[in-house]
Design a protein around this motif. Structure first.
Motif, short mmCIF file in Angstrom:
data_model
loop_
_atom_site.label_atom_id
_atom_site.label_comp_id
_atom_site.label_asym_id
_atom_site.label_seq_id
_atom_site.Cartn_x
_atom_site.Cartn_y
_atom_site.Cartn_z
N THR A 224 0.83 -1.21 0.00
CA THR A 224 0.00 0.00 0.00
C THR A 224 0.86 1.26 0.00
O THR A 224 1.84 1.35 0.74
N CYS A 225 0.47 2.23 -0.84
CA CYS A 225 1.12 3.54 -0.87
C CYS A 225 0.10 4.57 -0.38
O CYS A 225 -1.04 4.61 -0.87
N THR A 226 0.52 5.38 0.58
CA THR A 226 -0.37 6.40 1.15
C THR A 226 0.19 7.80 0.90
O THR A 226 1.37 8.05 1.16
N ALA A 227 -0.64 8.69 0.37
CA ALA A 227 -0.25 10.09 0.15
C ALA A 227 -0.87 10.95 1.24
O ALA A 227 -2.09 10.90 1.45
N THR A 228 -0.03 11.73 1.93
CA THR A 228 -0.51 12.65 2.95
C THR A 228 -0.29 14.08 2.46
O THR A 228 0.84 14.50 2.24
N PHE A 229 -1.39 14.80 2.27
CA PHE A 229 -1.33 16.15 1.72
C PHE A 229 -1.23 17.19 2.83
O PHE A 229 -1.56 16.92 3.99
N ASN A 230 -0.77 18.38 2.46
CA ASN A 230 -0.75 19.50 3.41
C ASN A 230 -2.15 19.70 3.96
O ASN A 230 -3.13 19.73 3.21
N GLY A 231 -2.26 19.81 5.26
CA GLY A 231 -3.58 19.91 5.89
C GLY A 231 -4.03 18.61 6.52
O GLY A 231 -5.01 18.58 7.26
N GLY A 232 -3.30 17.50 6.20
CA GLY A 232 -3.59 16.22 6.84
C GLY A 232 -4.45 15.25 6.07
O GLY A 232 -4.64 14.10 6.50
N ARG A 233 -5.02 15.66 4.93
CA ARG A 233 -5.84 14.73 4.15
C ARG A 233 -4.97 13.63 3.56
O ARG A 233 -3.83 13.88 3.14
N THR A 234 -5.52 12.41 3.52
CA THR A 234 -4.76 11.28 2.99
C THR A 234 -5.58 10.49 1.97
O THR A 234 -6.82 10.53 1.97
N SER A 235 -4.87 9.78 1.13
CA SER A 235 -5.49 8.84 0.19
C SER A 235 -4.50 7.70 -0.04
O SER A 235 -3.28 7.90 0.05
N SER A 236 -5.03 6.52 -0.33
CA SER A 236 -4.16 5.34 -0.47
C SER A 236 -4.56 4.51 -1.68
O SER A 236 -5.70 4.58 -2.16
N GLU A 237 -3.62 3.71 -2.13
CA GLU A 237 -3.88 2.75 -3.20
C GLU A 237 -3.09 1.48 -2.86
O GLU A 237 -1.96 1.55 -2.35
N THR A 238 -3.70 0.33 -3.14
CA THR A 238 -3.10 -0.95 -2.77
C THR A 238 -2.99 -1.86 -3.98
O THR A 238 -3.88 -1.88 -4.84
N VAL A 239 -1.91 -2.63 -4.04
CA VAL A 239 -1.74 -3.63 -5.08
C VAL A 239 -1.45 -4.96 -4.40
O VAL A 239 -0.76 -5.01 -3.38
N LYS A 240 -2.02 -6.02 -4.94
CA LYS A 240 -1.77 -7.36 -4.41
C LYS A 240 -0.56 -7.95 -5.11
O LYS A 240 -0.43 -7.86 -6.33
N LEU A 241 0.32 -8.55 -4.33
CA LEU A 241 1.58 -9.06 -4.84
C LEU A 241 1.47 -10.54 -5.16
O LEU A 241 1.00 -11.34 -4.33
N TYR A 242 1.85 -10.90 -6.38
CA TYR A 242 1.88 -12.31 -6.78
C TYR A 242 3.33 -12.69 -7.04
O TYR A 242 3.98 -12.12 -7.92
N VAL A 243 3.82 -13.63 -6.25
CA VAL A 243 5.23 -14.00 -6.30
C VAL A 243 5.39 -15.35 -6.98
O VAL A 243 4.82 -16.35 -6.54
N LYS A 244 6.16 -15.37 -8.06
CA LYS A 244 6.49 -16.63 -8.73
C LYS A 244 7.67 -17.27 -8.02
O LYS A 244 8.69 -16.61 -7.79
#
Length: 301
Positions: A224-244
């Protein structure tokens, strides 16, 4: 005489023309439209020219106001002249002496739409004349974003156990004076590289690249990557990992080697036993021959 008079007139016209060119004109360049995240900040790029050419910042006064309402000031060096709703929230980021009128607005409200226009005032000359100009034809409008933009994740489709794997997280913003902070749910600072760049006028992006070595246990795990903006607002995006998994032939190699080793030992044992029995048979045959010879000599007597 007429020729001299014409030459003089031409010289005066040329001087007037060149002086106006080098002195410059009242002109401003402002980004006309920008997204602005509510409760965060925005930076409005701005540059300008004026007829007096180059002047130090101390001899210039920059003002920002709403539309053509010059008294509705959102920025002024004298804070008491700023609208109450904008007090403490605006400042110039550029130097007026370098023709930079860039404006920062923090703690964005959902009604800070604008349009915001720049006004320049030159310190009165010896004659007492105050030169000033409002660039109401070049104003900035803000589009309010109630929610922060989500980061964008890019990566290879699958990871391979034991080999370096990269995931890139990118988020756009319009406040380079307070860059959003990107954080990861895993990894260390040594495995993270960041890049901040301007995409086009007034629009920026921050990019973070995470590099790590996936293990077998990481299969089907989340990054998961989380972006924290000035003022404290946040948003995130997640990717599922597939390992060979890397190909492992130990389950074939070990039994095969064991079988070959056993066969070799058995073959050596057989050869040893055969050789031993051959020697024994040869000894018995030799003994039998000796006994027969003795019997033959006794019979001839």
């Amino acid at each position: 005489m007429d020729k001299d008079r014409k030459m003089m007139m031409f010289g005066l016209l040329l001087a007037a023309f060149t002086s106006s060119v080098f002195a410059g004109e009242w002109k401003a360049s402002v980004v006309s439209s920008l997204d602005a995240l509510v409760s965060s900040c925005v930076v409005i790029p701005c540059s300008f020219t004026h007829p007096e050419g180059i002047l130090p910042t101390s001899k210039l006064r920059g003002i920002w106001h709403i539309s053509n309402q010059k008294e509705q000031r959102v920025y002024h060096e004298d804070g008491s002249q700023v609208l109450d709703s904008f007090k403490g929230r605006t400042k110039l980021l550029g130097h007026l002496g370098q023709n930079n009128c860039t404006l920062e607005i923090i703690d964005i409200k959902d009604h800070d739409n604008g349009p915001f226009c720049f006004r320049i005032e030159l310190t009165p000359s010896s004659t007492g004349t105050l030169e000033k100009f409002s660039f109401v034809e070049e104003c900035a409008n803000l589009k309010m974003l109630p929610d922060p933009l989500k980061p964008k994740l890019t990566h290879l489709k699958s990871a391979i156990q034991g080999l370096p794997f990269m995931v890139t997280c990118t988020v756009a913003h319009t406040c380079p004076s307070h860059v959003p902070k990107l954080t990861w749910s895993r990894g260390t600072a040594d495995g993270i590289v960041e890049l901040h760049r301007e995409i086009h006028a007034g629009n920026w992006e921050i990019q973070s690249v995470l590099t790590f070595i996936p293990e077998e246990k990481d299969d089907h795990s989340d990054v998961t990557c989380t972006a924290t903006f000035n003022g404290g607002r946040t948003s995130s995006e997640t990717v599922k990992l597939y390992v060979k998994r890397t190909e492992n032939y130990n389950h074939i190699i070990i039994p095969t080697v064991a079988a070959i080793g056993t066969a070799l030992i058995f073959a050596v044992f057989i050869i040893f036993m055969v050789k031993k029995y051959k020697n024994r048979i040869a000894e018995l045959q030799a003994q039998e021959g000796s006994m027969w010879n003795r019997l033959s000599r006794l019979s001839r007597r």
